[in-house]
Design an enzyme around this catalytic site. Sequence first.
Site, PDB file in Angstrom:
ATOM      1  N   ALA A 182     -91.443  24.781 -23.746  1.00  0.00           N
ATOM      2  CA  ALA A 182     -90.324  24.194 -23.004  1.00  0.00           C
ATOM      3  C   ALA A 182     -90.450  22.679 -22.964  1.00  0.00           C
ATOM      4  O   ALA A 182     -89.474  21.947 -23.190  1.00  0.00           O
ATOM      5  CB  ALA A 182     -90.261  24.772 -21.597  1.00  0.00           C
ATOM      6  N   ASP A 183     -91.640  22.184 -22.674  1.00  0.00           N
ATOM      7  CA  ASP A 183     -91.884  20.745 -22.658  1.00  0.00           C
ATOM      8  C   ASP A 183     -91.660  20.129 -24.032  1.00  0.00           C
ATOM      9  O   ASP A 183     -90.911  19.154 -24.195  1.00  0.00           O
ATOM     10  CB  ASP A 183     -93.323  20.462 -22.219  1.00  0.00           C
TER      11      ASP A 183
END
Length: 408
Positions: A182-183
């Site tokens: 996600a990051d």
Amino acid sequence: MSTTDTPRDGAAPSRSALAGIRILDLTQVMSGPYCTMILADLGADVIKIENPVKGDQTRASWGYSVVGDDSRAFLSLNRNKRSVSLDLKRDEDREAFLALVRTADVVIENFRPGVAARLGVDYASVREHNQRIIYASISGFGQTGPYSQRPGYDLIAQAMTGVMSVMGEEGGAPVKSAIPIADLGAGMFCTIGILGAVIARGDGDEGQYLETSLFESALAMSVWESAEFWSTGEPPRPLGSANRMSAPYQALATSDGHLTIGANNEKLWRLLCEVIEAPDLVQDPRFVDNNRRMDNRVELAAELERRFAGATTDEWVERLLARGVPAGPIRDYEQVLTDDPHVRARNMVTSFEHPVEGRTLVLGSPLKLSGTPVQVRTPPPLLGEHNDEVLGEIATRPVAPERSAGAA
């Protein structure tokens, strides 16, 4: 200073892909710094704006420190940048930032929604000083919507988008992806958005605002999972290392470890059966086509592992590759980063000389541009290292044209 790639003719690089693009980086931790590192590697002038007291959180609060105070997490994400320390809550420092805005092409921030506006450095405020500015925001859940004010972390995004529901083995405890998708995904999507906005602006006078989030980035990567759900009406389940669209496509045990195999079409399936001398599997009604092989993954894996138990991982990989069947060993990071000849050949480990840490190894760039190669030009900056240099450039660098009276 190491260069992660060079032109094919061996000549020294004469220019960078993003030379002349100035980026003011208000981000910290991972998603934003990963985005701006990609842009810096491509040659952009990335000026990292940090709090004068602590700087980027990862300098001291994440990962391991070796010699100085800056952690290896920080050193892994902030090469090719310059650091200017400004307290944006102070009027004079905010004015210095806005003066820099007038010389910049892009501003990127990853505050929680609303924080940039309270500091007076949001898109509306910044655009008053430079209408050509491209302003990018990364947040946990986006600038709008019912979750927008929630704190955003990779772990939370993986949980709430369904990613953790399909990780690990069926029946096991919830597992997240060890790599923070996600990051890193948000950082990459933001990079793509910025590059698109730079192209769209061209030589014109209008920039634009763009945003993405950890939540949306993780969900956007759920391509196969969403396809399965919309095809079957059932929520996808964990499959371990298997693929939900093809079989066999997974890790399998051998006599001394595991290999991965990707026999994801009928030709490769038949070649696999030839290599392992199992013609009976081709005719087995459980495995006659991909649909049936997917329905009987567990039985298929057991049949294959029974055959693979007869030789080592390296022996099987050699045999499979000789017949054109995609296969590879499972390696740990020590093996990958210290003695893999392909990693060396592709310049995926590079280094820089840091004034405190000395020679520091980091991952190279996966981007290979023949004419404007990616380069590691400078080490991650010390906190506020470039204050005098950057602020001194304000008077000499061209600034954005003043807005005409009545401009929107």
